[in-house]
Design a protein around this motif. Structure first.
Motif, mmCIF file in Angstrom:
data_model
loop_
_atom_site.group_PDB
_atom_site.id
_atom_site.type_symbol
_atom_site.label_atom_id
_atom_site.label_comp_id
_atom_site.label_asym_id
_atom_site.label_seq_id
_atom_site.Cartn_x
_atom_site.Cartn_y
_atom_site.Cartn_z
ATOM 1 N N GLU A 1 -42.119 -8.552 -16.259
ATOM 2 C CA GLU A 1 -42.686 -9.032 -14.843
ATOM 3 C C GLU A 1 -41.715 -8.743 -13.874
ATOM 4 O OE1 GLU A 1 -44.700 -13.362 -13.931
ATOM 5 O OE2 GLU A 1 -43.843 -12.875 -16.120
ATOM 6 N N LYS A 2 -40.747 -9.091 -13.150
ATOM 7 C CA LYS A 2 -39.481 -8.954 -12.517
ATOM 8 C C LYS A 2 -40.289 -8.113 -11.726
ATOM 9 C CE LYS A 2 -36.339 -12.866 -12.172
ATOM 10 N NZ LYS A 2 -35.055 -13.137 -12.614
ATOM 11 N N ALA A 3 -39.420 -6.485 -12.571
ATOM 12 C CA ALA A 3 -39.422 -5.220 -12.387
ATOM 13 C C ALA A 3 -40.612 -4.926 -11.540
ATOM 14 C CB ALA A 3 -39.109 -4.574 -13.851
ATOM 15 N N ILE B 1 -30.672 -10.281 -11.159
ATOM 16 C CA ILE B 1 -30.307 -9.788 -11.836
ATOM 17 C C ILE B 1 -29.501 -8.967 -11.351
ATOM 18 C CG2 ILE B 1 -33.215 -9.495 -12.046
ATOM 19 C CD1 ILE B 1 -33.702 -8.346 -9.610
ATOM 20 N N TYR C 1 -43.316 -6.654 -10.149
ATOM 21 C CA TYR C 1 -43.657 -7.169 -9.152
ATOM 22 C C TYR C 1 -42.875 -6.635 -8.039
ATOM 23 C CZ TYR C 1 -43.479 -10.959 -5.274
ATOM 24 O OH TYR C 1 -43.504 -11.832 -4.295
ATOM 25 N N TYR C 2 -41.745 -5.728 -8.134
ATOM 26 C CA TYR C 2 -40.675 -5.147 -6.895
ATOM 27 C C TYR C 2 -41.429 -3.932 -7.104
ATOM 28 C CZ TYR C 2 -37.683 -9.654 -6.692
ATOM 29 O OH TYR C 2 -37.335 -10.794 -6.482
ATOM 30 N N ALA D 1 -39.994 -11.133 -19.017
ATOM 31 C CA ALA D 1 -39.591 -11.559 -17.525
ATOM 32 C C ALA D 1 -38.770 -10.883 -16.791
ATOM 33 C CB ALA D 1 -38.809 -12.664 -18.280
ATOM 34 N N LEU D 2 -37.945 -10.423 -17.717
ATOM 35 C CA LEU D 2 -37.636 -8.728 -17.142
ATOM 36 C C LEU D 2 -38.031 -7.916 -16.262
ATOM 37 C CD1 LEU D 2 -33.911 -7.741 -17.926
ATOM 38 C CD2 LEU D 2 -34.593 -8.585 -16.198
ATOM 39 N N ASP E 1 -31.106 -17.151 -11.696
ATOM 40 C CA ASP E 1 -32.006 -15.733 -11.623
ATOM 41 C C ASP E 1 -31.564 -14.743 -11.192
ATOM 42 O OD1 ASP E 1 -32.334 -16.461 -8.886
ATOM 43 O OD2 ASP E 1 -34.573 -16.764 -9.583
#
Ligand SMILES: Cc1cc2nc3c(=O)[nH]c(=O)nc-3n(C[C@H](O)[C@H](O)[C@H](O)COP(=O)(O)OP(=O)(O)OC[C@H]3O[C@@H](n4cnc5c(N)ncnc54)[C@H](O)[C@@H]3O)c2cc1C
Length: 452
Positions: A299-301, A267, A303-304, A296-297, A265
């Motif tokens: 959402e990850k972005a 990036i 988060y950070y 999904a990408l 997973d």
């Protein structure tokens, strides 16, 4: 969906030369060119540039428009760091070949730097470090750092990165680079004759057959991302295609290095001006069974980087050869005047430069130290036997299902899979793609789906 680069760079040559800008010409040109390069992506344009520089008369034939293939969707890291490469290569291909691979790719970075300086190209070229990282266990990357360093690369193991999360380990390569690919190509492509909207249908000896007529050349280079001729060459048995997704985000903290996560997973990140390129979610083409890759990408972005905002989103694909080494050189032993550059495994910036220099030397009769390593005539089945068997299995399954199901791919007749994410029909065997009306998006197919 338009890539960040395309949003930034509106027009690319050809735009001033009326000969080059004449799409749909009814007649071909009967004065033979020294070389016709098929495909105006990074590989084709660099090859044409160096051949012209060596005094050859060159024509580039492009099915769509300049750099409209995978090149406009790259993240444009110019690096010899190609995933966990060197420990694997040493083990599977031996230290001698691993050393040649490292040298060819390190030299490619230097060649970009020299070219940018010589032509004074304003394309944000910058030397930056590249990092592979893992959030799991660091041993594999420790080994990779050791292997790369043993081949002369400026490689070290570290746990210090600029990433917004802790890592268990990272391999840092010094002296790597990044740039803006379309700004670079805008300059490069201005120097020679290019015919856009000219799909090459076949090559017979010195004849290059297109819808706009027959063009003649002493030699032909297929720089079409995926080779356009099935036999001889059999490239459809030697590689498959994989896709992945990219977001361009504003409102993130700037980073200086380029990052690539080796975990499933993981990036990929790099800075491009004011935006951060944030990529991931790779899979074999034809295996996107549901929507949500971009979400999904994002959402990850978020988060950070909670304040980030999406500026662009796009996807791309590349050819993955079984032994992990691009296929560059003579197309087949039966076609002495036809050459190929393919199998760049998502590292097509350095690979395109390696290809351009190697093909220039080959066509100008100069010995090149990397010819054997990249030769398409090498035997690569043993090194990649598992991938070879998987690809053969996929092709057989696709072909059999294609006998009974629709739509079928016009390339070889495999059954196409619906990709709900991108609303396209994708071929899991060889990676051709079509829009929902059956119009061709990505090769190796050369025509739209008919009668379905
Ligand atoms: C998500 C993603 C990120 C990536 N990021 C990086 C990165 O950071 N660094 C890196 O090194 N690499 C990266 N890559 C890989 C790199 O982008 C590609 O390997 C490279 O752009 C391929 O260039 P090319 O010239 O071979 O192909 P293309 O750019 O696809 O050019 C081929 C051209 O040939 C034309 N063509 C095809 N068939 C015909 C025909 N029959 N007649 C005439 N014209 C034809 C097409 O229209 C196209 O314009 C990435 C890949 C992906 C998928």
């Amino acid at each position: 969906m338009e890539s960040y680069w395309r949003k930034q760079t509106n027009s690319l040559p050809p735009d001033g030369n009326s000969e080059a800008a004449a799409p749909g010409a009814e007649k071909g040109n009967d004065v033979p060119y020294d070389v016709i390069v098929v495909g105006a992506g990074m590989a084709g344009l660099l090859t044409a540039y160096y051949l012209k520089e060596s005094g050859r008369r060159v024509l580039v034939l492009e099915a769509k428009t300049v750099a409209s293939g995978q090149t406009e969707r790259t993240t444009a890291k110019i690096t010899s760091q190609h995933g966990i490469k060197y420990s694997t290569l040493i083990q599977k291909a031996g230290k001698k070949r691993a050393l040649l691979y490292a040298k060819a790719n390190e030299e490619a970075i230097l060649s970009y730097e020299k070219l940018v300086k010589k032509e004074q190209i304003d394309c944000q070229f910058a030397r930056v470090p590249a990092f592979l990282y893992t959030r799991k266990e660091g041993t594999v990357l420790r080994e990779e750092a050791k292997a790369a360093a043993s081949l002369g690369i400026d490689a070290t193991f570290t746990t210090e990165t600029e990433l917004p999360f802790p890592v268990e380990g990272a391999v840092r390569f010094g002296g790597q680079a990044q740039f803006s690919p379309l700004e670079f190509l805008r300059h490069i492509a201005a120097g020679f004759e290019i015919r856009e909207h000219t799909m090459v249908r076949a090559v017979h000896g010195s004849q290059v057959l297109t819808d706009a007529g027959v063009f003649l050349a002493e030699n032909v280079v297929a720089a079409t991302h995926y080779p356009f001729r099935n036999v001889p060459g059999f490239y459809f048995l030697r590689q498959h295609q994989e896709r992945s997704y990219v977001l361009a985000l504003s409102g993130c903290d700037d980073i200086r290095g380029m990052y690539y996560g080796v975990d499933e997973d993981g990036i990929s990140l790099r800075q491009a001006g004011d935006v951060l390129l944030f990529g991931g979610g790779g899979h074999r083409t034809g295996e996107a069974k549901q929507c949500g890759a971009y979400e999904a990408l994002l959402e990850k972005a978020k988060y950070y980087y909670p304040d980030c905002r999406e500026v662009a989103r796009w996807s791309a694909q590349d050819c993955m050869p079984h032994d992990g080494i691009p296929l560059i050189g003579r197309y087949s032993v039966f076609t002495p005047h036809l050459y190929v550059a393919t199998g760049f495994q998502k590292w097509g910036m350095t690979s395109a430069m390696v290809a351009a220099l190697l093909l220039r030397d080959e066509l100008c009769g100069v010995e090149n130290p990397y010819r054997k390593l990249f030769s398409p005539q090498r035997l690569c089945v043993r090194a990649g036997i598992r991938d070879f068997l998987t690809d053969v299995g996929m092709s057989v399954k696709g072909l059999v299902r294609g006998l009974f199901c629709r739509p079928r791919c016009p390339h070889m007749g495999c059954e196409l899979e619906w990709n709900p994410q991108e609303r396209s029909w994708d071929c899991p065997c060889h990676g051709s793609r079509f829009d929902e009306d059956g119009k061709l998006l990505d090769n190796p197919a050369k025509r739209d789906i008919e009668n379905w």
